[in-house]
Design an enzyme around this catalytic site. Structure first.
Site, short mmCIF file in Angstrom:
data_model
loop_
_atom_site.label_atom_id
_atom_site.label_comp_id
_atom_site.label_asym_id
_atom_site.label_seq_id
_atom_site.Cartn_x
_atom_site.Cartn_y
_atom_site.Cartn_z
N GLU A 138 0.83 -1.21 0.00
CA GLU A 138 0.00 0.00 0.00
C GLU A 138 0.87 1.26 0.00
O GLU A 138 0.54 2.24 -0.68
CB GLU A 138 -0.96 0.00 1.19
CG GLU A 138 -1.91 -1.17 1.24
CD GLU A 138 -2.73 -1.40 -0.02
OE1 GLU A 138 -2.96 -0.45 -0.79
OE2 GLU A 138 -3.16 -2.55 -0.25
N HIS A 141 1.94 2.23 -3.38
CA HIS A 141 0.92 2.95 -4.14
C HIS A 141 1.04 4.46 -3.93
O HIS A 141 0.80 5.25 -4.86
CB HIS A 141 -0.49 2.51 -3.74
CG HIS A 141 -0.98 1.31 -4.46
ND1 HIS A 141 -1.18 1.27 -5.82
CD2 HIS A 141 -1.35 0.08 -4.00
CE1 HIS A 141 -1.64 0.08 -6.18
NE2 HIS A 141 -1.75 -0.65 -5.09
#
Length: 161
Positions: A138, A141
């Site tokens: 994550e 990202h």
């Protein structure tokens, strides 16, 4: 309310952008962003049967925000990773932005994450194993990095069975 159709797909140029920090004046917006992230993650879970966390840029919210929900929701605002272990492990990674593709990557076995919670309070957590991997995915990202860019080699891609 954002929906599954709003989830950015592999190839969307926004997925390769570095996100801006959330600033204090945006704190009132965080609850709405989190509601959108939660809603889309629930749709992914219902349709594809996976999903433990989602990063804001996957919905076109170009802010440094991660929503994790395994046994309870956790919001990571402006996270920073440190203490990345020298020890790595390999796994087949998946991503909501390309739900039918698996990518073999190497991730650190443990790390420390510093972040602000939804009340703008500083927090620190140590993560190991699958949670360490999940937060690295994550966090990538937020920096415009997809797991496809971290594939071990050119044979490290496969369709989900």
């Amino acid at each position: 309310m954002k929906k599954l159709a709003d989830l950015l797909q592999l190839g969307d140029p926004r997925l390769y952008e570095t996100c801006a920090p959330v600033v204090p004046a945006e704190l009132p917006l965080v609850a709405g962003w989190v509601a959108d992230l939660h809603h889309v993650m629930e749709e992914i879970r219902a349709r594809y049967h996976f999903g433990r966390a989602i990063a804001a840029p996957q919905l076109g919210i170009m802010k440094r925000l991660i929503y994790l929900n395994i046994d309870r929701p956790v919001v990571f605002i402006n996270p920073e990773l440190s203490g990345l272990s020298a020890e790595l492990f390999e796994l087949w990674d998946d991503c909501m932005s390309f739900p039918n593709l698996l990518v073999k990557v190497r991730r650190h076995t443990h790390l420390t994450i510093d972040y602000l919670d939804e009340n703008w309070q500083p927090q620190t957590r140590k993560m190991t194993g699958d949670l360490s991997e999940l937060l690295q995915h994550e966090y990538d990202h937020l920096n415009g990095v997809l797991c496809t860019m971290r594939a071990i080699d050119d044979k490290s891609l496969k369709w989900r069975p």
